[in-house]
Design a protein around this motif. Structure first.
Motif, mmCIF file in Angstrom:
data_model
loop_
_atom_site.group_PDB
_atom_site.id
_atom_site.type_symbol
_atom_site.label_atom_id
_atom_site.label_comp_id
_atom_site.label_asym_id
_atom_site.label_seq_id
_atom_site.Cartn_x
_atom_site.Cartn_y
_atom_site.Cartn_z
ATOM 1 N N MET A 81 -91.013 28.032 48.394
ATOM 2 C CA MET A 81 -91.956 28.746 48.907
ATOM 3 C C MET A 81 -91.459 29.002 50.467
ATOM 4 N N ILE A 82 -90.729 28.122 51.010
ATOM 5 C CA ILE A 82 -90.413 28.041 52.336
ATOM 6 C C ILE A 82 -89.633 29.650 52.818
ATOM 7 N N GLY A 83 -90.180 30.267 53.941
ATOM 8 C CA GLY A 83 -89.380 31.428 54.476
ATOM 9 C C GLY A 83 -90.135 32.560 53.926
ATOM 10 N N ARG A 84 -90.878 32.591 52.934
ATOM 11 C CA ARG A 84 -91.627 33.730 52.407
ATOM 12 C C ARG A 84 -92.707 34.218 53.429
ATOM 13 N N SER A 85 -93.168 35.650 53.159
ATOM 14 C CA SER A 85 -94.203 35.684 53.908
ATOM 15 C C SER A 85 -95.610 35.328 53.136
ATOM 16 N N ILE A 86 -96.612 34.954 53.885
ATOM 17 C CA ILE A 86 -97.931 34.691 53.275
ATOM 18 C C ILE A 86 -98.464 35.876 52.690
ATOM 19 N N PHE A 87 -98.066 37.116 52.895
ATOM 20 C CA PHE A 87 -98.617 38.232 52.335
ATOM 21 C C PHE A 87 -98.073 38.470 51.104
ATOM 22 N N ASP A 88 -97.150 37.717 50.754
ATOM 23 C CA ASP A 88 -96.424 37.894 49.293
ATOM 24 C C ASP A 88 -97.724 37.231 48.088
ATOM 25 N N PHE A 89 -98.368 36.431 48.671
ATOM 26 C CA PHE A 89 -99.413 35.818 47.673
ATOM 27 C C PHE A 89 -100.800 36.177 48.165
ATOM 28 N N ILE A 90 -101.135 37.222 48.984
ATOM 29 C CA ILE A 90 -102.583 37.562 49.306
ATOM 30 C C ILE A 90 -102.622 38.950 48.693
ATOM 31 N N HIS A 91 -103.554 39.325 47.960
ATOM 32 C CA HIS A 91 -103.976 40.640 47.558
ATOM 33 C C HIS A 91 -104.072 41.479 48.559
ATOM 34 N N HIS A 92 -103.459 42.921 48.352
ATOM 35 C CA HIS A 92 -103.206 43.639 49.430
ATOM 36 C C HIS A 92 -104.643 44.350 49.956
ATOM 37 N N TYR B 142 -106.955 42.318 50.926
ATOM 38 C CA TYR B 142 -107.273 41.207 52.213
ATOM 39 C C TYR B 142 -106.294 41.285 53.346
ATOM 40 N N HIS B 143 -105.097 42.041 53.128
ATOM 41 C CA HIS B 143 -104.124 41.919 54.177
ATOM 42 C C HIS B 143 -104.673 42.327 55.523
ATOM 43 N N ALA B 144 -105.479 43.217 55.719
ATOM 44 C CA ALA B 144 -106.214 43.706 56.961
ATOM 45 C C ALA B 144 -107.046 42.618 57.564
ATOM 46 N N ILE B 145 -107.844 41.937 56.815
ATOM 47 C CA ILE B 145 -108.793 40.871 57.430
ATOM 48 C C ILE B 145 -107.959 39.696 57.727
ATOM 49 N N VAL B 146 -106.672 39.398 57.112
ATOM 50 C CA VAL B 146 -106.155 38.188 57.303
ATOM 51 C C VAL B 146 -105.306 38.423 58.559
ATOM 52 N N LYS B 147 -104.651 39.575 58.550
ATOM 53 C CA LYS B 147 -104.242 39.896 59.949
ATOM 54 C C LYS B 147 -104.865 39.941 61.246
ATOM 55 N N GLU C 268 -113.689 30.018 60.670
ATOM 56 C CA GLU C 268 -114.422 29.451 59.439
ATOM 57 C C GLU C 268 -113.823 29.994 58.164
ATOM 58 N N PHE C 269 -114.346 29.557 57.213
ATOM 59 C CA PHE C 269 -113.822 29.981 55.685
ATOM 60 C C PHE C 269 -114.389 31.331 55.328
ATOM 61 N N VAL C 270 -113.401 32.188 54.968
ATOM 62 C CA VAL C 270 -113.725 33.578 54.405
ATOM 63 C C VAL C 270 -112.973 33.810 52.959
ATOM 64 N N PRO C 271 -113.643 34.446 52.210
ATOM 65 C CA PRO C 271 -113.082 34.765 50.955
ATOM 66 C C PRO C 271 -111.942 35.676 50.825
ATOM 67 N N ILE C 272 -110.848 35.421 50.174
ATOM 68 C CA ILE C 272 -109.728 36.150 50.002
ATOM 69 C C ILE C 272 -109.329 35.729 48.513
ATOM 70 N N ALA D 183 -109.758 33.463 42.804
ATOM 71 C CA ALA D 183 -110.577 33.667 43.997
ATOM 72 C C ALA D 183 -110.459 32.460 45.067
ATOM 73 N N THR D 184 -110.316 32.547 46.186
ATOM 74 C CA THR D 184 -110.255 31.471 47.061
ATOM 75 C C THR D 184 -111.114 31.794 48.464
#
Length: 337
Positions: A36-47, A49-54, A70-74, A85-86
């Motif tokens: 996993m090291i060196g990979r983008s976190i967005f490889d594992f986030i549904h598209h 939710y990309h905008a809100i995570v950015k 605070e915690f938000v759903p993604i 769902a997380t």
């Protein structure tokens, strides 16, 4: 402490993963941290939710604001492609040469989300069931009279319209019967039964339909499967509905695997088909009144199944992915002697 934390924790900088603890590696379905090291976190986030995570990652590095979010759903995407769902919370751990190093805690909320959906579905079933029973009761009496007089007219006259009328009256009667079952299944014969025997009997009943669809039914039952307390006729109705749906979902053939496993308190029965799967937007609607993916379906069959299983203190949920088939999961409490 972070490494052995039961909560999944990742550390990342400029959107690149630099550390995952054991729980995070397990959640994402990886074999090792090195994978996993060196990979983008967005490889594992549904598209979706990309905008809100950015936006949140930019907010973490904003010195004019609190750097804890605070915690938000993604929705995460596991290594095997499964969406889960997380919810995620982030905080700036430290700043190295002007680059924010961010620690994020991830919580798997799929079980909680499923429980919330089950609760909502149960409340809906109860309300709709009471309404349906009242309507069905009022329809049944005039329906019986209509059917009787139509049969009488058909016996006296050879008009083909009477045959069509009887077919449609029988269809109305079928819907009325399903309405009656929605109110509260008549669970009157509760006693220890072996589910394997019930399912074997249903398979015999539907074997001809399976063969005509080139569907092979494969049993993967555990040995010495414990009995459960149930009304066998009601559960047969559930299994007939589930197995028939699976067969009809594979018009070009395939395997229907019926798999069992158990814990000391629960019995799990899974029906796994190799059909085309169900679109995600339709999956959430399954079990709702009059929603069906079949050309001639009423949309009440699954509602009846949910109601019967709930009356047995069990649960049912459906997982599906287009192109990979559908799995119907049923869970029952084990009969304790």
């Amino acid at each position: 402490m972070v490494e052995i934390s039961p909560e999944p924790i990742i550390v990342h900088s400029e959107e690149i993963l630099i550390f995952l603890n054991r729980a995070a590696i397990k959640l994402i379905g990886a074999d090792s941290q090195e994978e996993m090291i060196g990979r983008s976190i967005f490889d594992f986030i549904h598209h979706d939710y990309h905008a809100i995570v950015k936006r949140r990652l930019l907010a973490v590095g904003d010195k004019d604001k609190d750097n804890y979010l605070e915690f938000v759903p993604i929705e995460l995407i596991r290594i095997d492609g499964e969406n889960i769902a997380t919810e995620i919370s982030s905080v700036e751990a430290f700043n190295f040469l002007g680059r924010a190093v961010i620690q994020s805690v991830i919580r798997d909320t799929s079980a909680r989300k499923r429980n919330e959906e089950l609760l909502e579905r149960t409340e809906k079933l109860s309300t709709i069931g009471q309404l349906a029973a009242g309507v069905a009761h009022e329809i049944r009496n005039p329906l019986t009279a209509l059917k009787g007089f139509t049969q009488l007219l058909k016996s006296k006259y050879s008009d083909p319209y009477f045959t069509i009328m009887l077919e449609e009256l029988n269809r109305i009667n079928l819907i009325v019967n399903e309405f009656m079952l929605l109110s509260k299944p008549s669970i009157s014969d509760m006693k220890p039964n072996h589910i394997k025997i019930l399912i074997d009997n249903v398979i015999i009943l539907l074997q001809a339909q399976a063969i005509s669809n080139s569907v092979l039914i494969v049993n993967e039952f555990t040995e010495n499967m414990p009995p459960i307390s149930c009304d066998p006729n009601q559960l047969k109705q559930v299994f007939i509905n589930i197995i028939r749906n699976a067969i009809e979902a594979m018009p070009n053939g395939g395997n229907l695997t019926i798999h069992s496993e158990e814990t000391p308190e629960k019995l799990f029965i899974r029906f796994i088909d190799q059909g085309n799967g169900i679109p995600k937007e339709q999956l959430a609607k399954l079990g709702q009144p009059f929603f069906t993916t079949k050309e001639k379906g009423t949309g009440l069959g699954l509602m009846v199944c949910y109601n019967i299983i709930e009356a047995h203190k069990g649960t049912m949920f459906i997982e599906s992915e287009q192109g990979r088939g559908t799995t119907v999961n049923t869970i029952f409490p084990i009969q304790i002697s």
